[in-house]
Design a protein around this motif. Sequence first.
Motif, mmCIF file in Angstrom:
data_model
loop_
_atom_site.group_PDB
_atom_site.id
_atom_site.type_symbol
_atom_site.label_atom_id
_atom_site.label_comp_id
_atom_site.label_asym_id
_atom_site.label_seq_id
_atom_site.Cartn_x
_atom_site.Cartn_y
_atom_site.Cartn_z
ATOM 1 N N ALA A 86 0.827 -1.209 0.000
ATOM 2 C CA ALA A 86 0.000 0.000 0.000
ATOM 3 C C ALA A 86 0.862 1.260 0.000
ATOM 4 C CB ALA A 86 -0.930 -0.013 1.214
ATOM 5 N N VAL A 87 1.955 1.237 0.763
ATOM 6 C CA VAL A 87 2.867 2.387 0.796
ATOM 7 C C VAL A 87 3.499 2.606 -0.574
ATOM 8 C CG1 VAL A 87 5.072 3.206 1.703
ATOM 9 C CG2 VAL A 87 3.374 2.238 3.253
ATOM 10 N N SER A 88 3.909 1.540 -1.220
ATOM 11 C CA SER A 88 4.512 1.650 -2.558
ATOM 12 C C SER A 88 3.532 2.286 -3.540
ATOM 13 C CB SER A 88 4.937 0.268 -3.063
ATOM 14 O OG SER A 88 5.977 -0.252 -2.259
ATOM 15 N N ALA A 89 2.269 1.899 -3.439
ATOM 16 C CA ALA A 89 1.260 2.475 -4.325
ATOM 17 C C ALA A 89 1.081 3.960 -4.049
ATOM 18 C CB ALA A 89 -0.073 1.738 -4.145
ATOM 19 N N ALA A 90 1.075 4.344 -2.773
ATOM 20 C CA ALA A 90 0.892 5.748 -2.411
ATOM 21 C C ALA A 90 2.066 6.606 -2.860
ATOM 22 C CB ALA A 90 0.706 5.863 -0.901
ATOM 23 N N GLN A 91 3.264 6.030 -2.855
ATOM 24 C CA GLN A 91 4.454 6.795 -3.223
ATOM 25 C C GLN A 91 4.490 7.167 -4.704
ATOM 26 O OE1 GLN A 91 7.522 4.176 -1.725
ATOM 27 N NE2 GLN A 91 7.610 5.220 0.253
ATOM 28 N N CYS A 92 3.602 6.610 -5.483
ATOM 29 C CA CYS A 92 3.521 6.978 -6.906
ATOM 30 C C CYS A 92 2.917 8.367 -7.088
ATOM 31 C CB CYS A 92 2.671 5.949 -7.666
ATOM 32 S SG CYS A 92 3.414 4.298 -7.734
ATOM 33 N N PHE A 93 2.369 8.945 -6.011
ATOM 34 C CA PHE A 93 1.732 10.259 -6.085
ATOM 35 C C PHE A 93 2.313 11.169 -5.002
ATOM 36 C CE2 PHE A 93 -1.217 6.912 -7.305
ATOM 37 C CZ PHE A 93 -1.613 7.308 -8.576
ATOM 38 N N PRO A 94 3.599 11.542 -5.143
ATOM 39 C CA PRO A 94 4.301 12.263 -4.073
ATOM 40 C C PRO A 94 3.733 13.631 -3.742
ATOM 41 C CG PRO A 94 5.587 12.282 -6.095
ATOM 42 C CD PRO A 94 4.452 11.333 -6.330
ATOM 43 N N ASN A 95 3.059 14.269 -4.670
ATOM 44 C CA ASN A 95 2.597 15.641 -4.439
ATOM 45 C C ASN A 95 1.082 15.773 -4.428
ATOM 46 O OD1 ASN A 95 5.320 16.710 -4.472
ATOM 47 N ND2 ASN A 95 5.277 16.414 -6.697
ATOM 48 N N ASP A 96 0.386 14.667 -4.262
ATOM 49 C CA ASP A 96 -1.072 14.685 -4.316
ATOM 50 C C ASP A 96 -1.613 13.863 -3.146
ATOM 51 O OD1 ASP A 96 -3.788 14.349 -4.865
ATOM 52 O OD2 ASP A 96 -3.478 14.276 -7.037
#
Length: 203
Positions: A86-96
Amino acid sequence: MKRDTGQSDRRYGGKSKEVRQAERRDLILEAAVSVYAEVGYHRATVRQICARAGLTSRYYYESFENGEDLFTACYEKVLQEFISKAVSAAQCFPNDRKAQTKAFQQTFLTELRDKPDLAKVFLIDVDSVSPKVSRHFNLSVDMIATEFAEQTPIPHDEEEVRNIVRLALVGGVLHIAKRWVEEGYATPIDTLLAATQTLYGLS
């Protein structure tokens, strides 16, 4: 004077005693997760787990004091795998922040749906193992809330209040997830995401 290393310090196959023990522990963990998923914690036996791992019971007790100890280690392993994805997926959107939160929650829910046996054991049955394991579950909720503290800004001046609200948010999502698993994944993921995003004030 040269130290007497003794039998316990000998290396086999180029591996130290500590490395071999760690490898056996990993085998038992993998086997236990598999057995728990098939028969549940309360029906799992040391004999079943050791047979799945291809080891004798002496190696079980080499790394774990009892079933409660093993289940706790398995719980940490499974939760970490779910959270890491889940963290890896979230890191795809660093500024959102909105996209980050949605990606994290969507990945976590998808993992629960795609691995229903693990979800049942480590999200539902965890409450029936023992008070010690239940306390460990609560500590895990605290850990998740701390992990995402910076990504979940709370409009309040007091840090203690912000921490309590973050715990409530994480606990709310976990409660939704538990009910979803218990009800056989009847609600579409998109509906759950709309609810959790609303909970986080991101709708």
